[in-house]
Scaffold this motif. Structure first.
Motif, PDB file in Angstrom:
ATOM      1  N   GLU A   1      17.345  11.548  44.218  1.00 28.89           N
ATOM      2  CA  GLU A   1      16.117  12.163  43.715  1.00 28.89           C
ATOM      3  C   GLU A   1      14.925  11.219  43.834  1.00 28.89           C
ATOM      4  OE1 GLU A   1      14.345  14.109  39.561  1.00 28.89           O
ATOM      5  OE2 GLU A   1      16.467  13.543  39.714  1.00 28.89           O
ATOM      6  N   LYS A   2      15.142   9.930  43.580  1.00 32.11           N
ATOM      7  CA  LYS A   2      14.047   8.962  43.688  1.00 32.11           C
ATOM      8  C   LYS A   2      13.557   8.856  45.129  1.00 32.11           C
ATOM      9  CE  LYS A   2      13.732   7.526  39.398  1.00 32.11           C
ATOM     10  NZ  LYS A   2      12.508   7.741  38.582  1.00 32.11           N
ATOM     11  N   ALA A   3      14.466   8.955  46.078  1.00 28.56           N
ATOM     12  CA  ALA A   3      14.069   8.922  47.484  1.00 28.56           C
ATOM     13  C   ALA A   3      13.227  10.144  47.826  1.00 28.56           C
ATOM     14  CB  ALA A   3      15.306   8.854  48.376  1.00 28.56           C
ATOM     15  N   ASP A   4      13.621  11.305  47.293  1.00 27.26           N
ATOM     16  CA  ASP A   4      12.842  12.525  47.523  1.00 27.26           C
ATOM     17  C   ASP A   4      11.445  12.392  46.917  1.00 27.26           C
ATOM     18  OD1 ASP A   4      15.000  13.667  48.805  1.00 27.26           O
ATOM     19  OD2 ASP A   4      15.734  14.705  47.008  1.00 27.26           O
ATOM     20  N   GLN A   5      11.371  11.816  45.715  1.00 29.07           N
ATOM     21  CA  GLN A   5      10.072  11.613  45.067  1.00 29.07           C
ATOM     22  C   GLN A   5       9.197  10.672  45.894  1.00 29.07           C
ATOM     23  OE1 GLN A   5      10.833  10.191  41.092  1.00 29.07           O
ATOM     24  NE2 GLN A   5      11.839  12.085  40.443  1.00 29.07           N
ATOM     25  N   ALA A   6       9.822   9.657  46.472  1.00 26.18           N
ATOM     26  CA  ALA A   6       9.068   8.703  47.283  1.00 26.18           C
ATOM     27  C   ALA A   6       8.465   9.390  48.506  1.00 26.18           C
ATOM     28  CB  ALA A   6       9.977   7.550  47.707  1.00 26.18           C
ATOM     29  N   ARG A   7       9.243  10.228  49.156  1.00 28.22           N
ATOM     30  CA  ARG A   7       8.733  10.942  50.334  1.00 28.22           C
ATOM     31  C   ARG A   7       7.593  11.874  49.946  1.00 28.22           C
ATOM     32  NH1 ARG A   7      14.428  11.217  51.006  1.00 28.22           N
ATOM     33  NH2 ARG A   7      15.140   9.818  52.686  1.00 28.22           N
ATOM     34  N   GLU A   8       7.754  12.581  48.834  1.00 28.48           N
ATOM     35  CA  GLU A   8       6.715  13.503  48.378  1.00 28.48           C
ATOM     36  C   GLU A   8       5.435  12.761  48.003  1.00 28.48           C
ATOM     37  OE1 GLU A   8       8.352  15.727  45.168  1.00 28.48           O
ATOM     38  OE2 GLU A   8       9.865  16.740  46.408  1.00 28.48           O
ATOM     39  N   ALA A   9       5.576  11.525  47.520  1.00 28.33           N
ATOM     40  CA  ALA A   9       4.407  10.742  47.097  1.00 28.33           C
ATOM     41  C   ALA A   9       3.705  10.059  48.261  1.00 28.33           C
ATOM     42  CB  ALA A   9       4.829   9.700  46.063  1.00 28.33           C
ATOM     43  N   GLY A  10       4.284  10.159  49.462  1.00 25.60           N
ATOM     44  CA  GLY A  10       3.601   9.611  50.632  1.00 25.60           C
ATOM     45  C   GLY A  10       4.133   8.300  51.158  1.00 25.60           C
ATOM     46  N   ALA A  11       5.340   7.896  50.739  1.00 24.15           N
ATOM     47  CA  ALA A  11       5.924   6.668  51.283  1.00 24.15           C
ATOM     48  C   ALA A  11       6.102   6.812  52.792  1.00 24.15           C
ATOM     49  CB  ALA A  11       7.262   6.376  50.617  1.00 24.15           C
ATOM     50  N   ASP A  12       5.861   5.738  53.515  1.00 23.61           N
ATOM     51  CA  ASP A  12       5.952   5.780  54.976  1.00 23.61           C
ATOM     52  C   ASP A  12       7.376   5.598  55.474  1.00 23.61           C
ATOM     53  OD1 ASP A  12       2.941   5.737  55.821  1.00 23.61           O
ATOM     54  OD2 ASP A  12       3.128   4.205  54.270  1.00 23.61           O
ATOM     55  N   VAL A  13       8.162   4.831  54.731  1.00 27.44           N
ATOM     56  CA  VAL A  13       9.551   4.571  55.097  1.00 27.44           C
ATOM     57  C   VAL A  13      10.386   4.646  53.830  1.00 27.44           C
ATOM     58  CG1 VAL A  13      11.155   2.984  56.207  1.00 27.44           C
ATOM     59  CG2 VAL A  13       8.754   2.985  56.894  1.00 27.44           C
ATOM     60  N   VAL A  14      11.479   5.393  53.857  1.00 28.23           N
ATOM     61  CA  VAL A  14      12.342   5.538  52.684  1.00 28.23           C
ATOM     62  C   VAL A  14      13.795   5.398  53.119  1.00 28.23           C
ATOM     63  CG1 VAL A  14      13.042   7.010  50.754  1.00 28.23           C
ATOM     64  CG2 VAL A  14      10.686   7.124  51.619  1.00 28.23           C
ATOM     65  N   GLY A  15      14.566   4.668  52.332  1.00 31.48           N
ATOM     66  CA  GLY A  15      15.980   4.526  52.641  1.00 31.48           C
ATOM     67  C   GLY A  15      16.657   3.622  51.638  1.00 31.48           C
ATOM     68  N   ALA A  16      17.914   3.349  51.875  1.00 29.03           N
ATOM     69  CA  ALA A  16      18.678   2.445  51.010  1.00 29.03           C
ATOM     70  C   ALA A  16      19.467   1.504  51.923  1.00 29.03           C
ATOM     71  CB  ALA A  16      19.584   3.235  50.069  1.00 29.03           C
ATOM     72  N   GLU A  17      20.786   1.673  51.977  1.00 27.83           N
ATOM     73  CA  GLU A  17      21.581   0.812  52.855  1.00 27.83           C
ATOM     74  C   GLU A  17      21.158   0.940  54.317  1.00 27.83           C
ATOM     75  OE1 GLU A  17      23.845   1.181  49.116  1.00 27.83           O
ATOM     76  OE2 GLU A  17      22.735   2.577  50.409  1.00 27.83           O
ATOM     77  N   ASP A  18      20.797   2.159  54.722  1.00 29.65           N
ATOM     78  CA  ASP A  18      20.374   2.359  56.110  1.00 29.65           C
ATOM     79  C   ASP A  18      19.089   1.595  56.422  1.00 29.65           C
ATOM     80  OD1 ASP A  18      19.059   4.025  54.288  1.00 29.65           O
ATOM     81  OD2 ASP A  18      18.529   5.485  55.837  1.00 29.65           O
ATOM     82  N   LEU A  19      18.177   1.540  55.448  1.00 25.26           N
ATOM     83  CA  LEU A  19      16.927   0.809  55.653  1.00 25.26           C
ATOM     84  C   LEU A  19      17.169  -0.700  55.640  1.00 25.26           C
ATOM     85  CD1 LEU A  19      13.929   0.843  56.106  1.00 25.26           C
ATOM     86  CD2 LEU A  19      13.572   1.195  53.653  1.00 25.26           C
ATOM     87  N   VAL A  20      18.127  -1.143  54.839  1.00 24.06           N
ATOM     88  CA  VAL A  20      18.498  -2.562  54.853  1.00 24.06           C
ATOM     89  C   VAL A  20      18.938  -2.961  56.259  1.00 24.06           C
ATOM     90  CG1 VAL A  20      20.171  -4.270  54.046  1.00 24.06           C
ATOM     91  CG2 VAL A  20      19.109  -2.702  52.409  1.00 24.06           C
ATOM     92  N   GLU A  21      19.757  -2.126  56.885  1.00 24.64           N
ATOM     93  CA  GLU A  21      20.230  -2.425  58.236  1.00 24.64           C
ATOM     94  C   GLU A  21      19.069  -2.494  59.224  1.00 24.64           C
ATOM     95  OE1 GLU A  21      23.206  -3.357  59.011  1.00 24.64           O
ATOM     96  OE2 GLU A  21      23.938  -3.037  56.964  1.00 24.64           O
ATOM     97  N   GLU A  22      18.099  -1.597  59.080  1.00 23.42           N
ATOM     98  CA  GLU A  22      16.944  -1.608  59.980  1.00 23.42           C
ATOM     99  C   GLU A  22      16.119  -2.876  59.791  1.00 23.42           C
ATOM    100  OE1 GLU A  22      14.609   1.959  60.433  1.00 23.42           O
ATOM    101  OE2 GLU A  22      16.212   3.169  59.548  1.00 23.42           O
TER     102      GLU A  22
END
Length: 238
Positions: A91-112
């Motif tokens: 849900e927090k990731a969804d809120q981040a996208r709705e608020a205009g975050a440019d990049v959102v992720g967790a373990e997948d973003l760590v790998e990037e």
């Protein structure tokens, strides 16, 4: 004292002498609006230069109890687009996208990030992602991007944090010599907007000092554009 510093009088301008040919021309004035006019007039490099204020504090940043750091929301932003990356799940990731975050992720973003992705200027994280994010500390840390509760970048209200980041919230901290540098906008902002931003920055920096230093003037306040000379304000007025 602030009223004197904001005066539009053209008096009080002084040239600091003794500068060699390879040194920047240094100016000094008692009045903030005049200082900003001088900074803008000296920005002649053909592009929209950034404007910053350097505040030399009377603290010893080597002492833990005298360290100065904080955040300030500039009324008119810094004049640049801030890309925000958010480490969050569900849900927090969804809120981040709705608020205009440019990049959102967790373990997948760590790998990037570990592969070299750093196309963002600010990183926020929810507390539950910190264990996974620890793997990226060696990449984000040296860039000053690693989320930290003390910096206000580990958050639960992710939408508000993104909005503040996008709106022009700036982090600052004193270097070992006690110097704090804050970008306050662009030359194209004009004197009024730069004044608003600069006053907000000065208030935040001076208020972030330990209690025993409050009410005492800093050692020096200098305003400059990216490529222009520094203009010293009369620090005793602050």
């Amino acid at each position: 004292r602030r009223a004197a510093a904001l005066s539009s009088s053209t008096g009080g301008l002084r040239r600091r002498g003794g500068l060699g040919p390879d040194e920047k021309r240094q100016l000094r004035t008692d009045h903030l609006d005049q200082a900003l006019r001088l900074v803008r007039a000296c920005a002649t490099r053909g592009f929209d230069e950034g404007v910053s204020v350097d505040v030399l504090l009377n603290v010893d940043a080597k002492r833990t109890e005298e360290r100065v750091r904080g955040r300030v929301l500039l009324p008119h932003g810094q004049g640049k687009t801030v890309r925000v990356a958010v480490f969050a799940r569900g849900e927090k990731a969804d809120q981040a996208r709705e608020a205009g975050a440019d990049v959102v992720g967790a373990e997948d973003l760590v790998e990037e990030v570990l592969k070299g992705r750093l196309d963002f200027e600010r990183v926020l994280a929810t507390p539950d992602t910190l264990p996974a994010l620890a793997r990226a500390a060696r990449v984000l840390g040296p860039k000053g991007l690693m989320p930290n509760p003390k910096r206000g970048t580990v958050v639960t209200d992710i939408a508000e944090a993104i909005q503040r980041s996008k709106a022009g919230e700036v982090e600052f901290r004193a270097q070992l010599a006690g110097l704090v540098m804050v970008g306050v906008g662009k030359v194209s902002f004009g004197t009024k907007k730069l004044t608003d931003n600069l006053l907000a920055a000065l208030d935040a920096v001076l208020s972030a000092r330990p209690d025993r230093f409050r009410g005492k003037p800093p050692k020096r306040i200098t305003i400059s554009s990216a490529m222009g000379p520094g203009v010293d304000l009369d620090h005793t007025l602050w």
